[in-house]
Design a protein around this motif. Structure first.
Motif, PDB file in Angstrom:
ATOM      1  N   ASP A   1      42.563  34.138  32.141  1.00 25.98           N
ATOM      2  CA  ASP A   1      43.861  34.683  31.697  1.00 25.98           C
ATOM      3  C   ASP A   1      44.429  35.698  32.682  1.00 25.98           C
ATOM      4  O   ASP A   1      44.911  36.774  32.293  1.00 25.98           O
ATOM      5  CB  ASP A   1      43.731  35.330  30.312  1.00 25.98           C
ATOM      6  CG  ASP A   1      43.224  34.359  29.262  1.00 25.98           C
ATOM      7  OD1 ASP A   1      43.595  33.177  29.329  1.00 25.98           O
ATOM      8  OD2 ASP A   1      42.443  34.783  28.382  1.00 25.98           O
ATOM      9  N   TYR A   2      44.402  35.356  33.968  1.00 26.63           N
ATOM     10  CA  TYR A   2      44.889  36.297  34.986  1.00 26.63           C
ATOM     11  C   TYR A   2      46.348  36.676  34.742  1.00 26.63           C
ATOM     12  O   TYR A   2      47.196  35.815  34.477  1.00 26.63           O
ATOM     13  CB  TYR A   2      44.745  35.689  36.381  1.00 26.63           C
ATOM     14  CG  TYR A   2      45.322  36.579  37.470  1.00 26.63           C
ATOM     15  CD1 TYR A   2      44.621  37.688  37.927  1.00 26.63           C
ATOM     16  CD2 TYR A   2      46.589  36.325  38.011  1.00 26.63           C
ATOM     17  CE1 TYR A   2      45.143  38.526  38.894  1.00 26.63           C
ATOM     18  CE2 TYR A   2      47.123  37.155  38.987  1.00 26.63           C
ATOM     19  CZ  TYR A   2      46.402  38.251  39.429  1.00 26.63           C
ATOM     20  OH  TYR A   2      46.936  39.083  40.390  1.00 26.63           O
ATOM     21  N   ASP A   3      46.614  37.949  34.840  1.00 24.66           N
ATOM     22  CA  ASP A   3      47.971  38.479  34.708  1.00 24.66           C
ATOM     23  C   ASP A   3      48.197  39.498  35.821  1.00 24.66           C
ATOM     24  O   ASP A   3      47.440  40.470  35.931  1.00 24.66           O
ATOM     25  CB  ASP A   3      48.145  39.154  33.343  1.00 24.66           C
ATOM     26  CG  ASP A   3      49.480  39.863  33.209  1.00 24.66           C
ATOM     27  OD1 ASP A   3      50.520  39.185  33.145  1.00 24.66           O
ATOM     28  OD2 ASP A   3      49.479  41.113  33.185  1.00 24.66           O
ATOM     29  N   ALA A   4      49.190  39.270  36.662  1.00 27.36           N
ATOM     30  CA  ALA A   4      49.404  40.103  37.841  1.00 27.36           C
ATOM     31  C   ALA A   4      49.621  41.567  37.477  1.00 27.36           C
ATOM     32  O   ALA A   4      49.010  42.469  38.069  1.00 27.36           O
ATOM     33  CB  ALA A   4      50.587  39.579  38.652  1.00 27.36           C
ATOM     34  N   ASN A   5      50.496  41.812  36.507  1.00 24.77           N
ATOM     35  CA  ASN A   5      50.806  43.182  36.119  1.00 24.77           C
ATOM     36  C   ASN A   5      49.606  43.832  35.435  1.00 24.77           C
ATOM     37  O   ASN A   5      49.286  45.001  35.680  1.00 24.77           O
ATOM     38  CB  ASN A   5      52.028  43.195  35.197  1.00 24.77           C
ATOM     39  CG  ASN A   5      52.606  44.584  35.027  1.00 24.77           C
ATOM     40  OD1 ASN A   5      52.606  45.393  35.940  1.00 24.77           O
ATOM     41  ND2 ASN A   5      53.106  44.865  33.827  1.00 24.77           N
ATOM     42  N   GLY A   6      48.912  43.062  34.588  1.00 28.04           N
ATOM     43  CA  GLY A   6      47.733  43.597  33.913  1.00 28.04           C
ATOM     44  C   GLY A   6      46.628  43.953  34.887  1.00 28.04           C
ATOM     45  O   GLY A   6      45.961  44.984  34.744  1.00 28.04           O
ATOM     46  N   ALA A   7      46.417  43.091  35.875  1.00 25.90           N
ATOM     47  CA  ALA A   7      45.364  43.342  36.864  1.00 25.90           C
ATOM     48  C   ALA A   7      45.680  44.585  37.688  1.00 25.90           C
ATOM     49  O   ALA A   7      44.790  45.393  37.987  1.00 25.90           O
ATOM     50  CB  ALA A   7      45.194  42.121  37.764  1.00 25.90           C
ATOM     51  N   TYR A   8      46.950  44.735  38.059  1.00 27.33           N
ATOM     52  CA  TYR A   8      47.340  45.927  38.816  1.00 27.33           C
ATOM     53  C   TYR A   8      47.164  47.182  37.968  1.00 27.33           C
ATOM     54  O   TYR A   8      46.568  48.176  38.414  1.00 27.33           O
ATOM     55  CB  TYR A   8      48.787  45.813  39.288  1.00 27.33           C
ATOM     56  CG  TYR A   8      49.257  47.039  40.032  1.00 27.33           C
ATOM     57  CD1 TYR A   8      48.809  47.309  41.315  1.00 27.33           C
ATOM     58  CD2 TYR A   8      50.130  47.952  39.442  1.00 27.33           C
ATOM     59  CE1 TYR A   8      49.211  48.447  42.005  1.00 27.33           C
ATOM     60  CE2 TYR A   8      50.554  49.091  40.116  1.00 27.33           C
ATOM     61  CZ  TYR A   8      50.090  49.334  41.398  1.00 27.33           C
ATOM     62  OH  TYR A   8      50.487  50.470  42.059  1.00 27.33           O
ATOM     63  N   GLY A   9      47.680  47.137  36.726  1.00 25.44           N
ATOM     64  CA  GLY A   9      47.592  48.306  35.858  1.00 25.44           C
ATOM     65  C   GLY A   9      46.162  48.697  35.548  1.00 25.44           C
ATOM     66  O   GLY A   9      45.832  49.883  35.453  1.00 25.44           O
ATOM     67  N   GLN A  10      45.283  47.707  35.380  1.00 23.55           N
ATOM     68  CA  GLN A  10      43.874  48.003  35.143  1.00 23.55           C
ATOM     69  C   GLN A  10      43.248  48.674  36.368  1.00 23.55           C
ATOM     70  O   GLN A  10      42.484  49.636  36.241  1.00 23.55           O
ATOM     71  CB  GLN A  10      43.101  46.726  34.810  1.00 23.55           C
ATOM     72  CG  GLN A  10      41.633  46.982  34.550  1.00 23.55           C
ATOM     73  CD  GLN A  10      40.853  45.734  34.203  1.00 23.55           C
ATOM     74  OE1 GLN A  10      40.353  45.606  33.091  1.00 23.55           O
ATOM     75  NE2 GLN A  10      40.734  44.806  35.143  1.00 23.55           N
ATOM     76  N   SER A  11      43.592  48.186  37.560  1.00 22.38           N
ATOM     77  CA  SER A  11      43.019  48.784  38.774  1.00 22.38           C
ATOM     78  C   SER A  11      43.461  50.234  38.939  1.00 22.38           C
ATOM     79  O   SER A  11      42.696  51.080  39.406  1.00 22.38           O
ATOM     80  CB  SER A  11      43.414  47.970  40.013  1.00 22.38           C
ATOM     81  OG  SER A  11      44.766  48.184  40.403  1.00 22.38           O
ATOM     82  N   LYS A  12      44.692  50.530  38.534  1.00 23.02           N
ATOM     83  CA  LYS A  12      45.196  51.888  38.692  1.00 23.02           C
ATOM     84  C   LYS A  12      44.642  52.841  37.627  1.00 23.02           C
ATOM     85  O   LYS A  12      44.432  54.028  37.898  1.00 23.02           O
ATOM     86  CB  LYS A  12      46.727  51.874  38.663  1.00 23.02           C
ATOM     87  CG  LYS A  12      47.349  51.184  39.870  1.00 23.02           C
ATOM     88  CD  LYS A  12      47.303  52.038  41.127  1.00 23.02           C
ATOM     89  CE  LYS A  12      46.217  51.739  42.081  1.00 23.02           C
ATOM     90  NZ  LYS A  12      46.243  52.579  43.295  1.00 23.02           N
ATOM     91  N   LEU A  13      44.389  52.328  36.407  1.00 21.69           N
ATOM     92  CA  LEU A  13      43.690  53.166  35.439  1.00 21.69           C
ATOM     93  C   LEU A  13      42.268  53.427  35.917  1.00 21.69           C
ATOM     94  O   LEU A  13      41.743  54.533  35.765  1.00 21.69           O
ATOM     95  CB  LEU A  13      43.665  52.504  34.058  1.00 21.69           C
ATOM     96  CG  LEU A  13      42.888  53.286  32.988  1.00 21.69           C
ATOM     97  CD1 LEU A  13      43.432  54.706  32.808  1.00 21.69           C
ATOM     98  CD2 LEU A  13      42.874  52.535  31.660  1.00 21.69           C
TER      99      LEU A  13
END
Length: 304
Positions: free
Chosen positions: A163-175
């Motif tokens: 379930d890859y999501d570009a925005n979710g993956a970025y936001g998770q990396s920044k948290l």
């Protein structure tokens, strides 16, 4: 208008991703204040061009370029070992580099999802490997760049195998970056280190980070995200770098402090409100443990 940076003479600083955007301007600000700056970049040729830009503005600056690919843990190891061989104390580490909004899932050289692999795991491994040099400095600082776009950590799908999501993956990396900055502060306090660990975010800075990310997919952006990013209030890359420069240099910062633009997306740097999800010490500790496992770099294995 850039902040007034205190004299940084006799200090050594490393800035990752400093060939463009906020990293370039963070390196510029530190170099202008007298620090010896190592520009840690993936592509040396781009780093040399950026170095010439800084030298054109500040002919007396001491700026050097070294290769570092945060998406390859062997490159992180090589960079850190080279720096440690120099034998010099490291006063400032700015974990600035990042990739953003990759439209499809990509992996690092070590099989990690590219956004969290670069933005968080690479910086985690780099910071721990550089601790021997940092702890030689009288008052070292580590500044880790987060974002105003934060998503919860999903330990069951940390590398987005489904379930890859570009925005979710970025936001998770920044948290993950924000949690890391605060957990490193706890570790430093527990161990009696003089090290300050701080977080920062750039607001909505006008940089090439979004376009750079889409290059992995032939330059095909996620249109809705691109439009949203373009139409919201934003400021220059130089302004976006000010919170991390503030955190790296100002005398009034506090352990585990978080700094960003005054108005959230734009404005002069100021202490920023840490979101509740960034305060969870249990999640931060678990994330640290996962990072040690996945990168193979741990505190206990280091000679500190």
């Amino acid at each position: 208008m850039a902040i007034q940076v205190p004299n940084q003479s006799e200090k050594l600083a490393v800035v990752t991703g400093s060939n463009s955007g906020t990293g370039l301007w963070a390196a510029d600000g530190l170099a202008a204040a007298g620090a010896t700056v190592i520009m840690a970049v993936r592509t040396v040729e781009k780093g040399e061009r950026a170095r010439r830009e800084i030298m054109d503005r500040h002919p007396e600056a001491d700026v050097r370029v070294r290769r570092l690919d945060l998406a390859d843990l062997s490159s992180v190891k090589e960079f850190a070992e080279d720096l440690l061989r120099d034998g010099k104390p490291l006063d400032i580490l700015v974990n600035n580099a990042g990739v953003m909004m990759l439209p499809t899932r990509h992996e690092t050289a070590d099989g990690l999802e590219m956004q969290i692999g670069t933005n968080f795991f690479g910086h985690f491994a780099l910071t721990l490997r550089l601790l021997p040099a940092l702890l030689k400095a009288p008052a070292p600082r580590v500044v880790t760049m987060s974002s105003s776009n934060l998503r919860d950590i999903d330990f069951n799908n940390l590398n987005w195998e489904r379930d890859y999501d570009a925005n979710g993956a970025y936001g998770q990396s920044k948290l993950a970056d924000l949690l890391f900055s605060r957990q490193l502060a706890r570790v430093a306090d527990q161990r009696g280190w003089s090290l300050l660990s701080l977080g920062a975010h750039p607001g909505n800075a006008s940089t090439s980070i979004y376009d750079n990310g889409t290059q992995l997919d032939g330059g095909k952006p996620i249109l809705a995200l691109r439009i949203g990013w373009k139409i919201t209030p934003r400021h220059s890359a130089e302004a976006g770098a000010q919170p991390e420069v503030y955190a790296a240099t100002q005398p009034d910062v506090v352990q585990a402090g978080y700094y960003g633009p005054r108005f959230g997306l734009v404005g002069r740097p100021t202490p920023a409100k840490v979101p509740d999800k960034g305060k969870d010490a249990r999640v931060a500790e678990r994330l640290w443990q996962e990072a040690e496992r996945l990168t193979g770099v741990s505190l206990e294995a280091l000679d500190l």
